[in-house]
Structure formats: C-alpha cells, structure tokens
Design a protein around this motif. Structure first.
Motif, PDB file in Angstrom:
ATOM      1  N   SER A  14       0.807  -1.122  -0.093  1.00 39.95           N
ATOM      2  CA  SER A  14      -0.006   0.172  -0.144  1.00 39.95           C
ATOM      3  C   SER A  14       0.840   1.284   0.065  1.00 39.95           C
ATOM      4  O   SER A  14       1.984   1.349   0.726  1.00 39.95           O
ATOM      5  CB  SER A  14      -1.118   0.104   1.239  1.00 39.95           C
ATOM      6  N   SER A  15       0.582   1.993  -0.771  1.00 41.60           N
ATOM      7  CA  SER A  15       1.357   3.421  -0.744  1.00 41.60           C
ATOM      8  C   SER A  15       0.281   4.336  -1.304  1.00 41.60           C
ATOM      9  O   SER A  15      -0.775   4.361  -1.563  1.00 41.60           O
ATOM     10  CB  SER A  15       2.412   3.211  -1.596  1.00 41.60           C
ATOM     11  N   GLY A  16       0.912   5.785  -1.382  1.00 44.53           N
ATOM     12  CA  GLY A  16       0.102   6.782  -2.065  1.00 44.53           C
ATOM     13  C   GLY A  16      -0.149   7.754  -0.874  1.00 44.53           C
ATOM     14  O   GLY A  16       0.051   7.666   0.321  1.00 44.53           O
ATOM     15  N   GLY A  20      -5.520   5.694   0.770  1.00 47.16           N
ATOM     16  CA  GLY A  20      -7.012   5.353   0.589  1.00 47.16           C
ATOM     17  C   GLY A  20      -7.081   4.396  -0.377  1.00 47.16           C
ATOM     18  O   GLY A  20      -8.333   3.998  -0.785  1.00 47.16           O
ATOM     19  N   GLN A  21      -6.182   3.613  -1.016  1.00 51.79           N
ATOM     20  CA  GLN A  21      -6.158   2.895  -2.133  1.00 51.79           C
ATOM     21  C   GLN A  21      -5.804   1.443  -1.968  1.00 51.79           C
ATOM     22  O   GLN A  21      -4.798   0.940  -2.607  1.00 51.79           O
ATOM     23  CB  GLN A  21      -5.523   3.387  -3.293  1.00 51.79           C
ATOM     24  N   CYS A  22      -6.078   0.852  -0.662  1.00 50.80           N
ATOM     25  CA  CYS A  22      -5.621  -0.400  -0.428  1.00 50.80           C
ATOM     26  C   CYS A  22      -6.681  -1.354   0.332  1.00 50.80           C
ATOM     27  O   CYS A  22      -7.969  -0.906   0.578  1.00 50.80           O
ATOM     28  CB  CYS A  22      -4.527  -0.197   0.650  1.00 50.80           C
ATOM     29  N   ILE A  23      -6.477  -2.706   0.178  1.00 53.72           N
ATOM     30  CA  ILE A  23      -7.406  -3.573   0.717  1.00 53.72           C
ATOM     31  C   ILE A  23      -6.750  -3.779   2.384  1.00 53.72           C
ATOM     32  O   ILE A  23      -5.762  -3.982   2.128  1.00 53.72           O
ATOM     33  CB  ILE A  23      -7.488  -4.781   0.034  1.00 53.72           C
ATOM     34  N   GLU A  24      -7.676  -3.904   3.237  1.00 55.34           N
ATOM     35  CA  GLU A  24      -7.610  -4.166   4.814  1.00 55.34           C
ATOM     36  C   GLU A  24      -7.917  -5.462   5.058  1.00 55.34           C
ATOM     37  O   GLU A  24      -9.081  -5.972   4.520  1.00 55.34           O
ATOM     38  CB  GLU A  24      -7.782  -3.008   5.503  1.00 55.34           C
ATOM     39  N   LEU A  25      -7.236  -6.428   5.527  1.00 52.68           N
ATOM     40  CA  LEU A  25      -7.724  -7.735   6.065  1.00 52.68           C
ATOM     41  C   LEU A  25      -7.817  -7.812   7.644  1.00 52.68           C
ATOM     42  O   LEU A  25      -6.777  -7.224   8.170  1.00 52.68           O
ATOM     43  CB  LEU A  25      -7.010  -8.752   5.525  1.00 52.68           C
ATOM     44  N   ALA A  26      -8.675  -8.537   8.059  1.00 55.56           N
ATOM     45  CA  ALA A  26      -8.403  -8.891   9.667  1.00 55.56           C
ATOM     46  C   ALA A  26      -9.019 -10.235   9.866  1.00 55.56           C
ATOM     47  O   ALA A  26      -9.938 -10.854   9.116  1.00 55.56           O
ATOM     48  CB  ALA A  26      -9.257  -7.735  10.597  1.00 55.56           C
ATOM     49  N   ALA A  27      -8.793 -10.990  10.788  1.00 54.51           N
ATOM     50  CA  ALA A  27      -9.139 -12.358  10.833  1.00 54.51           C
ATOM     51  C   ALA A  27     -10.034 -12.131  12.393  1.00 54.51           C
ATOM     52  O   ALA A  27      -9.514 -11.416  13.511  1.00 54.51           O
ATOM     53  CB  ALA A  27      -7.935 -13.253  11.652  1.00 54.51           C
ATOM     54  N   SER A  37     -10.047   0.500   1.945  1.00 55.96           N
ATOM     55  CA  SER A  37      -9.862   1.720   2.862  1.00 55.96           C
ATOM     56  C   SER A  37     -10.417   2.682   2.413  1.00 55.96           C
ATOM     57  O   SER A  37     -10.802   3.583   3.475  1.00 55.96           O
ATOM     58  CB  SER A  37      -8.281   1.970   3.248  1.00 55.96           C
ATOM     59  N   ASP A  38     -10.750   2.957   1.418  1.00 52.51           N
ATOM     60  CA  ASP A  38     -11.799   4.392   0.944  1.00 52.51           C
ATOM     61  C   ASP A  38     -13.204   4.175   1.064  1.00 52.51           C
ATOM     62  O   ASP A  38     -13.943   4.952   0.924  1.00 52.51           O
ATOM     63  CB  ASP A  38     -11.445   4.851  -0.467  1.00 52.51           C
ATOM     64  N   ASP A  39     -13.451   2.862   1.447  1.00 51.49           N
ATOM     65  CA  ASP A  39     -15.127   2.365   1.839  1.00 51.49           C
ATOM     66  C   ASP A  39     -14.972   1.667   2.927  1.00 51.49           C
ATOM     67  O   ASP A  39     -15.457   0.433   3.086  1.00 51.49           O
ATOM     68  CB  ASP A  39     -15.686   1.923   0.531  1.00 51.49           C
ATOM     69  N   PRO A  40     -14.599   1.984   4.250  1.00 50.75           N
ATOM     70  CA  PRO A  40     -14.432   1.036   5.357  1.00 50.75           C
ATOM     71  C   PRO A  40     -15.831   0.726   5.899  1.00 50.75           C
ATOM     72  O   PRO A  40     -15.452  -0.322   6.777  1.00 50.75           O
ATOM     73  CB  PRO A  40     -13.678   2.071   6.305  1.00 50.75           C
ATOM     74  N   GLU A  41     -16.877   1.073   5.731  1.00 50.51           N
ATOM     75  CA  GLU A  41     -18.011   0.481   6.107  1.00 50.51           C
ATOM     76  C   GLU A  41     -18.569  -0.640   5.549  1.00 50.51           C
ATOM     77  O   GLU A  41     -19.412  -1.344   5.987  1.00 50.51           O
ATOM     78  CB  GLU A  41     -19.103   1.617   6.321  1.00 50.51           C
TER      79      GLU A  41
END
Length: 67
Positions: A14-16, A20-27, A37-41
């Motif tokens: 992720s950069s920029g 706001g242009q990245c995918i985030e993951l969680a377990a 990340s630009d649409d966190p809901e």
C-alpha cells in the motif's frame, strides 16, 4: 463487534498520499474480513480456505480476462 474494534492489516504494498487505495484484512474467529480503505463501512466476510483458493486463482491468472 464494530469496525473500530477490528485490528485491520494493510498490505505492505500500500502506498500513496492518503493511503486510501488499499485492501485491509483482519481475522475474526474462523473468518477473514476484507474492506477497501476508501469505503471502510463495506466489509466482505469469507473464510481462510476460500480466500486462499481465490488468491491462488489470482496468482495463476484465472481472472486476467476481467481486467
């Protein structure tokens, strides 16, 4: 559990400017949740097996015809 309670992990690629242009993951328990990340809901839920199969397909070029 709300989005603010989740420990999201961003890709090391992720950069920029605003990030706001990245995918985030969680377990969470036996599931994997993903969000942009630009649409966190908006959160997508899957499991480790399905996510692994998808990523292997991406790496193998199975979805190249879509882009």
């Amino acid at each position: 559990m709300t989005n603010t309670d989740i420990r999201w992990q961003k890709s090391s690629f992720s950069s920029g400017g605003d990030g706001g242009q990245c995918i985030e993951l969680a377990a969470i328990a036996d599931n994997i949740v993903l969000r942009e990340s630009d649409d966190p809901e908006t959160v997508v839920t899957t499991n480790r097996h399905k996510l692994r199969a998808f990523l292997l397909g991406v790496k193998a070029g199975e979805f190249d015809h879509l882009i």
